[in-house]
Design an enzyme around this catalytic site. Structure first.
Site, short mmCIF file in Angstrom:
data_model
loop_
_atom_site.label_atom_id
_atom_site.label_comp_id
_atom_site.label_asym_id
_atom_site.label_seq_id
_atom_site.Cartn_x
_atom_site.Cartn_y
_atom_site.Cartn_z
N HIS A 307 -4.87 -15.01 -80.22
CA HIS A 307 -4.20 -15.95 -81.12
C HIS A 307 -5.19 -16.44 -82.15
O HIS A 307 -6.35 -16.66 -81.83
CB HIS A 307 -3.63 -17.14 -80.34
CG HIS A 307 -2.58 -17.86 -81.11
ND1 HIS A 307 -2.89 -18.83 -82.04
CD2 HIS A 307 -1.24 -17.72 -81.11
CE1 HIS A 307 -1.76 -19.27 -82.57
NE2 HIS A 307 -0.75 -18.62 -82.05
N ASP A 364 4.10 -14.84 -76.49
CA ASP A 364 4.92 -13.63 -76.35
C ASP A 364 4.69 -12.88 -75.04
O ASP A 364 5.46 -12.00 -74.69
CB ASP A 364 4.64 -12.67 -77.53
CG ASP A 364 5.13 -13.24 -78.85
OD1 ASP A 364 6.22 -13.80 -78.85
OD2 ASP A 364 4.40 -13.14 -79.85
N1 CMC Z 1 -6.08 -6.61 -77.98
C1 CMC Z 1 -7.35 -6.14 -78.17
N2 CMC Z 1 -8.23 -6.68 -79.02
C2 CMC Z 1 -7.82 -7.74 -79.72
C3 CMC Z 1 -6.53 -8.29 -79.59
C4 CMC Z 1 -5.64 -7.67 -78.67
N3 CMC Z 1 -4.41 -8.15 -78.49
N4 CMC Z 1 -6.40 -9.34 -80.41
C5 CMC Z 1 -7.57 -9.47 -81.06
N5 CMC Z 1 -8.43 -8.50 -80.65
C6 CMC Z 1 -9.84 -8.34 -81.06
C7 CMC Z 1 -9.96 -7.77 -82.44
O1 CMC Z 1 -10.04 -6.35 -82.41
C8 CMC Z 1 -11.23 -8.41 -82.93
O2 CMC Z 1 -12.31 -7.73 -82.31
P1 CMC Z 1 -13.72 -7.58 -83.11
O3 CMC Z 1 -14.21 -8.97 -83.31
O4 CMC Z 1 -14.56 -6.75 -82.22
O5 CMC Z 1 -13.38 -6.90 -84.40
C9 CMC Z 1 -11.18 -9.81 -82.32
O6 CMC Z 1 -10.39 -9.65 -81.13
C10 CMC Z 1 -10.53 -10.87 -83.22
O7 CMC Z 1 -9.27 -10.38 -83.60
P2 CMC Z 1 -8.60 -10.66 -85.00
O8 CMC Z 1 -7.63 -9.57 -85.30
O9 CMC Z 1 -9.65 -10.98 -86.03
O10 CMC Z 1 -7.83 -12.00 -84.69
P3 CMC Z 1 -6.73 -12.65 -85.60
O11 CMC Z 1 -6.84 -14.10 -85.42
O12 CMC Z 1 -6.78 -12.12 -86.99
O13 CMC Z 1 -5.34 -12.09 -84.98
C11 CMC Z 1 -3.52 -11.82 -83.52
C12 CMC Z 1 -4.57 -12.79 -84.06
C13 CMC Z 1 -2.52 -12.62 -82.69
C14 CMC Z 1 -2.77 -11.17 -84.68
C15 CMC Z 1 -4.22 -10.75 -82.65
O14 CMC Z 1 -4.85 -11.35 -81.55
C16 CMC Z 1 -3.26 -9.66 -82.17
O15 CMC Z 1 -3.05 -8.69 -82.88
N6 CMC Z 1 -2.64 -9.81 -80.95
C17 CMC Z 1 -1.66 -8.87 -80.47
C18 CMC Z 1 -0.29 -9.14 -81.10
C19 CMC Z 1 0.31 -10.42 -80.56
O16 CMC Z 1 0.36 -10.65 -79.36
N7 CMC Z 1 0.85 -11.25 -81.49
C20 CMC Z 1 1.54 -12.51 -81.13
C21 CMC Z 1 0.78 -13.70 -81.62
S1 CMC Z 1 1.31 -15.26 -80.88
C22 CMC Z 1 2.92 -15.55 -81.38
C23 CMC Z 1 3.13 -15.51 -82.86
O17 CMC Z 1 2.63 -16.36 -83.59
O18 CMC Z 1 3.82 -14.62 -83.30
#
Ligand code: CMC
Length: 428
Positions: A307, A364
Site C-alpha cells: 500500500h 483487497d
Molecule cells: N508484490 C511484490 N512486490 C511488491 C508489491 C506486491 N504486491 N507491491 C510493491 N512491491 C514492491 C515493488 O516492486 C517495489 O520494490 P523495489 O523497491 O525493489 O522496486 C516496492 O515494493 C515498492 O513498491 P511500489 O510499487 O513503489 O509501491 P507503490 O506505493 O507505488 O504501490 C501498490 C502501491 C498498492 C500499487 C503496490 O503495492 C501493488 O501493486 N500492490 C498489488 C496490487 C494491490 O493489491 N492493489 C490494491 C491496493 S489497496 C486498495 C486500493 O486502494 O485499491
C-alpha cells in the site's frame, strides 16, 4: 508567529509557509516557489505531495489508523450501517434519527432507472466488463436529469443529486449483473433497506424472491463501510481532478470508476481471488508465487499486498480477516481459499523481501473471500468496491467545490528534443 521552512537554492533562500493538520501532520507550501525561483518540485505518482486540505478522512499509515470524520474505522465497522456512513462522510456529522430517516427515504425514492435508461443495457454485449457498464451508465444518468448538471453553480440540488447517485449506482450494478447472465431485471423494492434492496435486485428470481439474511446483509454493509473512503487515493484524486474543471458530479464520478478499475487499485480484489484460485488448482507451492513476486525480471505482484500509505498494517484488512471466520461459520460455509490466504500472509510476514518493503495485506486481500461467502460473482467485485467508494467520491467532490479549489494542473520537466526545423516528407 507562523512556522516557516527555508529552502536554499544556489545560495538564495526562500521562506515557505508551514501548515499543520489536526493530527499534527506537516507540510510546507510551494505554491509560489516556481514564480519566485523558477523551480518546480518533482514527485511522480504524488507519493509526497498534498493536493488539498481535507476534513473527511484521516489515514496514519505508520500506525495503521483510519478514521472517517474522526471516527475510528474499528468502531464504525462494529456499530454503523453503510447508509449512516454515507451521511457522515458527505455531510460531516453522524445523522440523527430524523435526518437518517429522510436520507433513507431519498435513497428509496431514487432507486429506479428511467425506462429509456434501462433500454441502454441492451446495447452492451453480454460479456461487457461490469466496470465499463457502470462508468458509462453513471455518466448517462446525467442525460436523464439535466437539472442536476448545474448543481453547484446554482447552489442547490446537491442533496438530491448525492442521494440519486448513491441509490442508482446499486441499481445499475445489479442490472449489469442480471444482463450479463441473461436474466430479467428485478426492480428496486422501496420497502427494503440499502443492502437488502441490492441483494434483492441481484438475486430475486421470478419463482423465488430473495430471502432476507441478516448475516449476509451485515457482511455486505461491513464491506461497503470499509471501502467508503480512503483520502487521496487514485480514484478519488481522479474525481477531484475532473471536478476541478467544474465538471458535474456524474462525469467526475464516472471517471473515478475508470480509475478504480485498474488492477493496482480496485481491480486487485478480482486479482486476489484469481491468484488464490491459481495457487489452489495449480498445486504449486506458495513459495513459487513468492519467488515470482520477488523476481525483478518479472512484473508479477502478489495481489492484495502493499500500500502506498500503510507501512505497518491496513486496519481494513485486519477487520475483514477477523470477521471472515465468523461470517463463514454463521453461513455454514468453508472456503479453501481462506486457508491459502492465511498461509500466504504468514509466509510473507517471515520473508525479508516483504518485511523490508513493508508489504502487508491490504483491504483487497480478504475482501474477495467475504464477497464469495455472500454470493457475489467474481466479475462484480470491483463494482462492489465502487458502490462502497461512492460516498467518499461524493464527499470529496463537494469539499473541492466548497473550497473553490483551482483547476488541477500539474507541471512537468520537458525531456524531449530541443527546437529543430521541420523538413517536408519528400526531403527526409
Ligand atoms: N508484490 C511484490 N512486490 C511488491 C508489491 C506486491 N504486491 N507491491 C510493491 N512491491 C514492491 C515493488 O516492486 C517495489 O520494490 P523495489 O523497491 O525493489 O522496486 C516496492 O515494493 C515498492 O513498491 P511500489 O510499487 O513503489 O509501491 P507503490 O506505493 O507505488 O504501490 C501498490 C502501491 C498498492 C500499487 C503496490 O503495492 C501493488 O501493486 N500492490 C498489488 C496490487 C494491490 O493489491 N492493489 C490494491 C491496493 S489497496 C486498495 C486500493 O486502494 O485499491
Amino acid at each position: 508567529m507562523s512556522e516557516k521552512a527555508t529552502l536554499t537554492i544556489d545560495g538564495k533562500s526562500y521562506e515557505l509557509e508551514v501548515s499543520t493538520g489536526s493530527e499534527n501532520e506537516k507540510c510546507f507550501d510551494i505554491q509560489k516557489l516556481r514564480t519566485e525561483s523558477g523551480f518546480i518540485t518533482m514527485d511522480p505518482g504524488f507519493g509526497n505531495t498534498g493536493s488539498c486540505y481535507s476534513d473527511i478522512t484521516y489515514v496514519d499509515g505508520a500506525n495503521g489508523i483510519l478514521r472517517y470524520r474522526g471516527y475510528p474505522i474499528e468502531e464504525i465497522a462494529e456499530k454503523a450501517s453503510f447508509v449512516e456512513i454515507c451521511s457522515l462522510l458527505i455531510y460531516g456529522e453522524l445523522p440523527n434519527a430524523e435526518i437518517l430517516d429522510k436520507f433513507r427515504k431519498a435513497l428509496a425514492e431514487h432507486a429506479s432507472l428511467h425506462t429509456n435508461l434501462e433500454q441502454h443495457f441492451k446495447g452492451f454485449p453480454p460479456s461487457s466488463p461490469p466496470m465499463a457498464i457502470l462508468s458509462a451508465m453513471l455518466n448517462l444518468v446525467s442525460c436523464f436529469h439535466p437539472d442536476v448538471l448545474e448543481v453547484y453553480s446554482e447552489g442547490h440540488g446537491f442533496d438530491r443529486t448525492a442521494a440519486l447517485l448513491l441509490s442508482k449506482v446499486r441499481t445499475i450494478a445489479a442490472y449489469s449483473y442480471r444482463m450479463s447472465v441473461g436474466k430479467p431485471f428485478n426492480r428496486p423494492n422501496p420497502h427494503l433497506d440499502y443492502c437488502a434492496n441490492f441483494l434483492h435486485m441481484m438475486f430475486s428470481e421470478p419463482y423465488r424472491e430473495y430471502e432476507r439474511n441478516e448475516v449476509i446483509e451485515k457482511a455486505l454493509s461491513l464491506f461497503l463501510i470499509l471501502h467508503a473512503d480512503h483520502e487521496q487515493n487514485c480514484s478519488t484524486s481522479t474525481v477531484r481532478a475532473v471536478a476541478s474543471s467544474r465538471a458535474n458530479l456524474f462525469s467526475s464520478i464516472s471517471s473515478g470508476v475508470c480509475a478504480l478499475w485498474g488492477p493496482l487499485h480496485g481491480g486487485a480484489n478480482i486479482g486476489v481471488i484469481n491468484m488464490l484460485e491459481d495457487i489452489k488448482t495449480s498445486g504449486r507451492p506458495i513459495d513459487y508465487y513468492l519467488d515470482k513476486a520477488k523476481d525483478k525480471n518479472n512484473d508479477y505482484r502478489l495481489m492484495g499486498f502493499g500500500h502506498r500509505v500503510y507501512k505497518n498494517f491496513d486496519p481494513r484488512s485486519r477487520i475483514l480477516k477477523n470477521r471472515l471466520d465468523e461470517v463463514l461459520k454463521e453461513l455454514n460455509k468453508k472456503d479453501p481459499l481462506l486457508d491459502i490466504a492465511l498461509e500466504l500472509e504468514e509466509k510473507t510476514l517471515k520473508d525479508d523481501y516483504f518485511v523490508s518493503r513493508n508489504l502487508y495485506p491490504n483491504v483487497d486481500f480478504y475482501s474477495g473471500i467475504l464477497l464469495r461467502a455472500i454470493g457475489i460473482p467474481l466479475d462484480m467485485y470491483t463494482v462492489m468496491f465502487a458502490i462502497g467508494r461512492m460516498p467518499g467520491w461524493i464527499a470529496n467532490w463537494r469539499e473541492l467545490h466548497d473550497q473553490r479549489l483551482r483547476i488541477s494542473r500539474p507541471r512537468q520537466i520537458y525531456t524531449g528534443p530541443q527546437e529543430r526545423s521541420f523538413t517536408p516528407v519528400e526531403e527526409r
